[in-house]
Design an enzyme around this catalytic site. Structure first.
Site, PDB file in Angstrom:
ATOM      1  N   SER A   1       0.846  -1.190   0.000  1.00  0.00           N
ATOM      2  CA  SER A   1       0.000   0.000   0.000  1.00  0.00           C
ATOM      3  C   SER A   1       0.884   1.243   0.000  1.00  0.00           C
ATOM      4  O   SER A   1       2.055   1.187   0.373  1.00  0.00           O
ATOM      5  CB  SER A   1      -0.906   0.015   1.234  1.00  0.00           C
ATOM      6  N   ASP A   2       0.324   2.362  -0.395  1.00  0.00           N
ATOM      7  CA  ASP A   2       1.014   3.620  -0.147  1.00  0.00           C
ATOM      8  C   ASP A   2       0.807   3.984   1.328  1.00  0.00           C
ATOM      9  O   ASP A   2       0.080   3.308   2.058  1.00  0.00           O
ATOM     10  CB  ASP A   2       0.501   4.713  -1.075  1.00  0.00           C
ATOM     11  N   TYR A   3       1.429   5.043   1.752  1.00  0.00           N
ATOM     12  CA  TYR A   3       1.464   5.456   3.160  1.00  0.00           C
ATOM     13  C   TYR A   3       0.042   5.616   3.709  1.00  0.00           C
ATOM     14  O   TYR A   3      -0.674   6.529   3.331  1.00  0.00           O
ATOM     15  CB  TYR A   3       2.227   6.769   3.246  1.00  0.00           C
TER      16      TYR A   3
END
Length: 759
Positions: free
Chosen positions: A303-305
């Site tokens: 996932s992104d942040y």
């Protein structure tokens, strides 16, 4: 019109994307992990894990002991939490950390895990190494202006050499999002607006980061991001919705990812945005049906942040537990920073909402990735504080940084040949970017330091220049007496170099701009200095295309210098004084006005195109603007004077399984040598799907001595004419095509036509 559809696999092979991926040892290893055909030790580890330890292997967190700039980019918590983070790692609640503080930090964490943890599974250390580690290269979109993918491969290789020496196993790069709206701040991280450049530079950077052997101590795993269509955000607003057709997704936004995977990229990052109402982090069609099923991608999806947590704000998840379920079942193997997998996956499995077999599959992918980068063979492979210091900012790396910066500079205007400047010229160097340790290295640099960069005043003086420096104004505010001081300096000089544009903090993540213009304080400074009548050379500092106006647009010369990194000042000086000629070309279109965005050269004609000449009523144009760019994609001037002539084709019809070779003669009528970038464009005149006015299909850098003529030659194949057809499959249709060899997307260059025959 009759058509012939190719299978997707055939089309990919035709585009040269599949061969490298199909034979990649990395692909083989990751594919084995996905199918349970993994090394015995990985299966044995998975069998011994508790559900909590499995969730830990799928949980990545920012280092509590971060790099100098990491906290500002992605706040991780305080240094006081580092001891707790060590205990989390030892307890198996953590697969690794990112953006940490070098080898010393990594050594403490990894040593604790290998000495005290139950399963002795090494941590992986990741970082945002976007355009350099300690030696900083031009921002990615600037480097793409070189039109040299091989240069990007070399700078990525150098970045990996430095970063891996600091204990980093995995970089969250390259960003391969196509950016067609320059209001979007993250345009600076990608390859611009063109699909061909996007594909070529994505593959080059992957090869550079990963090297020939991922287990080597000078290689890092790459991560193609952001999957997918992050660059299509509405109105250029970061994190916003991307609502686009599947055809546009497949034709424009997905090919650079496929190129990265074909080059062996083993990981990808889910994007923040939604597509057609479904956030990418929860998009099963995107992450599983397409990525796994259609493309057979065997690697790790991260996932992104906090991207999984953001499913709550998107309105598709009720709470953190529901967000973890949606993201995991969609195909996100690893959760970054939210901690939702660690908190909720074990319970979701026990309650029957997530199959444990699916968790095991993701864990095997992560463990296979760690094995690929050599961590099971030697957990301290890249962790050596002495080596970290020895690899940082070496002379050969700094020389590469200067070369890359120099090749990234684009001269878009040079009236009267004001450039290059004689070294005897008295220069009034004016503007907020003239001098000082700021705005040198560029945005999204976790480990770079402006104080170690070379500013423009230093570069000019080191080259023997006679320079008077006046700021004149701040980046977005006037300075008391600043304009008067600047005007006085201009009157006393032979030439003005005016440094204007954007702060490096104005581009990158969360840095969308509604008006992509030079700030008012700088524009007022430019107008006042221009009123002196002295010739002006604008040195533009930018992380995106800008809409220029007034004295800035009308300056005698304009150099687009982006954010060039550690060697900025030296590189600009070399071009200004003619030690090297400018050779960059624009990878993005510079609009007349911000209101034209999104603008890209390969737009459609519409049913009412504006014909050449004066603006006509009821045609596709703004009331006050042409449907064109101020400075077109591909545009860039040299210190030569280049003409294009004599387009020739070896045939006027292309057989279905044949080729056609197109050539032109380039002549340098100038007194200086030049590097010209000849560009091949096509247009499909009649097709079942409307086609762009032009599409870049090839380019070549041609070295031309003063007075020299050379032939440039390109070969087109049927595969170069592919588009996504009515059935959403790669399609080629017979018919007539325009072809140009030209210096930009808006220049006629030389033009011809050919016909593709179906046999």
């Amino acid at each position: 019109m009759p058509s012939s559809r190719l299978s997707r696999r055939s089309a990919i092979h035709a585009l040269g994307l599949a061969t490298a991926w199909s034979i990649s040892p990395l692909r083989a290893g990751l594919a084995a992990a996905a199918t349970r055909d993994t090394p015995d030790f990985i299966d044995a580890l998975v069998a011994r894990m508790t559900l909590e330890e499995k969730a830990g292997q799928l949980t990545l967190m920012a280092s509590a002991w971060g790099g100098d700039r990491a906290a500002g980019l992605n706040p991780p918590g305080g240094l006081s939490d580092f001891d707790k983070q060590i205990e989390d790692a030892v307890a198996g609640r953590l697969t690794g950390v990112f953006n940490g503080n070098g080898a010393a930090m990594a050594l403490r964490l990894q040593s604790a895990v290998m000495e005290r943890s139950r399963l002795k599974i090494p941590l992986i250390f990741a970082a945002d190494v976007i355009h350099g580690h300690r030696t900083i290269f031009p921002i990615p979109v600037g480097e793409v202006a070189s039109f040299e993918p091989e240069l990007a491969q070399r700078t990525a290789r150098a970045a990996a050499f430095e970063a891996a020496g600091a204990g980093i196993d995995w970089t969250f790069a390259p960003m391969v999002d196509i950016a067609r709206d320059q209001r979007w701040g993250r345009a600076m991280e990608g390859a611009g607006e063109d699909v061909l450049l996007g594909r070529l530079f994505a593959a080059a950077r992957v090869r550079g980061f990963q090297g020939d052997n991922l287990a080597a101590d000078d290689a890092m795993m790459a991560c193609a991001k952001h999957f997918a269509a992050y660059g299509a955000a509405e109105a250029g607003l970061d994190y916003s919705t991307a609502d686009l057709s599947e055809r546009t997704l497949r034709e424009i936004y997905l090919p650079p990812f496929h190129a990265a995977f074909a080059a062996g990229c083993g990981t990808t990052m889910a994007s923040f945005n939604e597509i057609a109402g479904v956030p990418s982090t929860a998009n099963h069609w995107l992450l599983t049906d397409l990525l796994r099923g259609e493309w057979h991608f065997p690697g790790v999806v991260v996932s992104d942040y906090t991207g999984d947590m953001e499913l709550i704000a998107h309105g598709v998840a009720r709470d953190g537990r529901d967000a973890a379920r949606l993201a995991f079942l969609a195909g996100v193997d690893m959760s970054m920073e939210s901690d939702l997998y660690r908190l909720h996956l074990p319970g979701l499995v026990r309650d029957g909402h997530v199959p444990e077999a699916a968790v095991d599959r993701s864990v095997r992918r992560v463990l296979a990735m760690k094995a690929m980068v050599g961590l099971f063979d030697n957990p301290l492979r890249r962790i050596d504080p002495a080596r970290e210091a020895a690899r940082s900012r070496r002379p050969e790396t700094m020389a590469l940084a200067r070369e890359a910066a120099r090749k990234s500079i684009v001269m878009v205007r040079n009236q009267g040949g004001v450039l290059p400047l004689p070294r005897a010229s008295r220069i009034a160097l004016i503007g907020p970017f003239a001098a000082g340790p700021h705005d040198i290295i560029g945005g999204w640099s976790v480990y770079g330091d402006d104080a170690q960069g070379v500013d423009l005043a230093t570069g000019l003086r080191a080259a023997g220049g006679h320079v008077t420096v006046v700021a004149g104004c701040a980046i977005d505010a006037p300075l008391p007496g600043g304009i008067a001081e600047a005007v006085a300096a201009a009157r006393a000089a032979d030439v003005v170099m005016l440094t204007v544009g954007e702060s490096q903090d104005w581009s990158g993540e969360a840095q969308s701009r509604a008006e992509i213009t030079v700030p008012q304080a700088q524009q007022q400074l430019a107008e006042a200095v221009a009123a002196t009548g002295k010739p002006i050379v604008v040195v533009l500092k930018n992380g995106r295309a800008l809409a220029l106006s007034g004295a800035v647009r009308n300056a005698a010369a304009i150099l687009v210098t982006w954010q060039l990194g550690s060697e900025s000042g030296h590189a600009i000086a070399e071009v200004v004084y003619g030690d090297h000629g400018p050779q960059g070309r624009l990878p993005v279109s510079f609009p007349y006005e911000s209101g034209q965005e999104p603008y890209h050269y390969d737009h459609k004609t519409t049913g009412r195109p504006q014909p050449p000449g004066p603006l006509q009523p009821y045609k596709a144009h703004y009331h006050d603007l042409p449907d064109a760019a101020l400075f077109a994609f591909g545009h860039g001037l040299t210190y030569g004077k280049i003409t294009y002539a004599d387009l020739t084709m070896d045939r006027t019809t292309m057989p279905w399984d044949g080729t056609i070779t197109v050539s032109a003669r380039l002549t340098n009528h100038g007194a200086r040598a030049a590097q010209e970038v000849a560009q091949l464009y096509i247009h499909d005149r009649v097709a079942s799907i409307t086609r762009p006015v032009r599409e870049l299909k090839a380019f070549a850098k041609v070295a031309l001595a003063a007075g020299e003529t050379r032939e440039v030659r390109f070969t087109l194949r049927r595969a170069d004419l592919l588009f996504i057809g009515l059935g959403l499959t790669p399609t080629v249709e017979p018919g007539q095509f325009d072809v140009w060899i030209a210096p930009s997307a808006q220049d006629d260059g030389v033009h011809g036509t050919f016909e593709l025959l179906q046999t």
